[in-house]
Design an enzyme around this catalytic site. Structure first.
Site, short mmCIF file in Angstrom:
data_model
loop_
_atom_site.label_atom_id
_atom_site.label_comp_id
_atom_site.label_asym_id
_atom_site.label_seq_id
_atom_site.Cartn_x
_atom_site.Cartn_y
_atom_site.Cartn_z
CG ASP A 1 -0.31 0.09 2.53
OD1 ASP A 1 0.93 0.19 2.56
OD2 ASP A 1 -1.02 0.03 3.55
CE1 TYR B 1 10.21 1.59 3.15
CE2 TYR B 1 8.35 2.52 1.96
CZ TYR B 1 8.86 1.91 3.08
OH TYR B 1 8.05 1.61 4.13
#
Length: 447
Positions: A174, A270
């Site tokens: 998600d 990330y």
């Protein structure tokens, strides 16, 4: 509407998770489009699950008394007569996540849940747990689908591709959904569902290449302008809640620096761990990492509220929140159950979707989802910059799975040494040896 739709039977594997209550509230909020006949919780930790399960029982009795409910530690009870397994397990719980984060920091390397040495350690623990769930599902409900969002999704997805190639398991994350929700706020849209996106990469390692609204208007210029200044932080709009964890706020802001590397695309947040690993390590408190943040914050808050509900015997004034990101799981279940052909980002075997990339790599790309599962959308050729980075990272993921299967110390050292986050082979070996000791109850014995 619900009268026309066949009600579904769902088991949530990882019933003792702090995310379970918000997933249940989200399922109840979506009951018109995904009606439920049976809801089960399954966990191998009965004490932890009971905290959540007792509160869920009260929530269901008040909001959906027609749903048959069971919380169990018995795999046969849990996995018999189900349509979907929603899996979010954490093998080793937060105690081992703390080790994943703190051991690398001793060597000046960032410890992170899904990236670098922490992600590899967690992956080595997760593979067996997820395969066990797949096997229970196939034994007791062979027609069911598993929607897996157990981390680290990239390594787990590679393990299921290699070791359970014919299983009905979809690996999802998600994180892009959360970022797309932030994009929608930047654009002044009501929902991320007002956008059509193109995206490619590996899990927690990808790029948006195109975003249009439903009328065909290009939304990328406005997003690029905003992200170049603020990253994915909403502080530029005065919309970021103060209670957001400091580590997440840093991550959202840092996206502006990651964006500079390729201003033709928008990056997954990330990627900061791969491009700025030394900076991420320097900004970490070796005595209070993200795992400590979660245990002191989210875990205490959710479990405390569950116990309060159980004590008061009502959830009418609950502070538990609906998991907005988790609505993605409902969309996916609905697409499979009712063949709705929804467009979604999934982690799937490449098989030519990215033309100039390893066909066996598990890539995260848009797919059209129906009752037969996902149909991946072709992304064409990707630039050398992303291709080179992805090849290095997919090598790490494949080496980890090979190391788990072969119980190979050498392959796991190679995985650590290949990771862009770890500076050299000696540091890789030092971290690995320390992690072997910490994970002796969870990893296969390596030789």
């Amino acid at each position: 509407m619900s009268k026309e739709l066949k009600p579904q039977s769902i088991v949530i594997a990882g019933g003792g998770s702090t995310f379970t209550p918000e997933i249940i509230l989200m399922l109840l909020d979506n009951a018109e489009t995904l009606p439920i006949r049976t809801l089960k919780l399954y966990d191998n930790d009965p004490e932890r699950q009971k905290i959540v399960a007792d509160a869920v029982e009260i929530i269901l009795s008040e909001r959906a008394p027609h749903i048959e409910y069971l919380a169990t530690t018995d795999p046969k009870e849990a996995f018999t007569d189900i349509d979907f397994v929603m899996a979010h397990i954490r093998v080793g719980k937060y105690a081992m996540r703390e080790q994943d984060e703190k051991i690398p920091l001793k060597y000046g390397v960032i410890g992170q849940e899904t990236c670098g040495p922490g992600g590899i350690a967690y992956g080595m623990r997760s593979i067996g747990g997820v395969l066990e769930l797949v096997d229970y599902m196939e034994r007791y409900s062979p027609d069911a689908w598993m929607l897996n969002y157990s981390n680290p999704a990239a390594i787990v997805a590679e393990a299921t591709r290699k070791l359970r190639p014919n299983s009905k398991i979809l690996n999802i994350c998600d994180m892009p959904i959360g970022l797309e929700s932030r994009m929608a706020k930047v654009l002044g849209l009501e929902s991320r569902k007002e956008m059509d996106v193109r995206y490619y990469g590996l899990n927690h390692f990808g790029w948006w290449t195109d975003i249009h609204d439903k009328n065909g208007n290009d939304l990328m210029p406005k997003l690029k302008e905003y992200i170049s200044k603020h990253g994915f932080s909403l502080e530029g709009l005065g919309k970021d809640p103060k209670e957001n964890d400091p580590s997440w706020m840093d991550t959202y802001r840092k996206a502006k620096d990651v964006y500079q590397l390729d201003p033709y695309t928008l990056p997954n947040t990330y990627l900061k761990y791969y491009f700025f690993p030394d900076e991420a390590a320097e900004h970490s408190d070796p005595n209070f990492t993200r795992a400590n943040e979660v245990m002191a914050g989210r875990e205490k808050r959710v479990f405390g509220e569950c116990m309060r509900i159980t004590e008061m015997k009502t959830a009418k004034d609950t502070k538990l929140e609906v998991g907005a990101h988790a609505s993605y799981i409902v969309d996916l279940a609905r697409a499979i159950a009712y063949n709705s052909h929804e467009r979604m980002l999934l982690i799937v075997p490449n098989n030519g979707s990215i033309v100039n990339f390893d066909p066996t790599a598990m890539v995260e790309i848009p797919c059209i989802v129906g009752s037969n599962g996902p149909e991946p959308l072709t992304q064409g050729e990707i630039p050398r910059f992303q291709k080179g980075l992805m090849e290095q990272q997919v090598a790490v993921e494949k080496l980890v799975v090979e190391a788990w299967v072969e119980k190979s110390y050498q392959k796991l050292w190679q995985a650590f040494a290949t990771s862009k986050i770890i500076p050299n082979a000696k540091v890789a070996k030092d971290i690995l040896d320390n992690m072997i000791e910490a994970n002796k109850d969870f990893w296969p014995e390596l030789h």
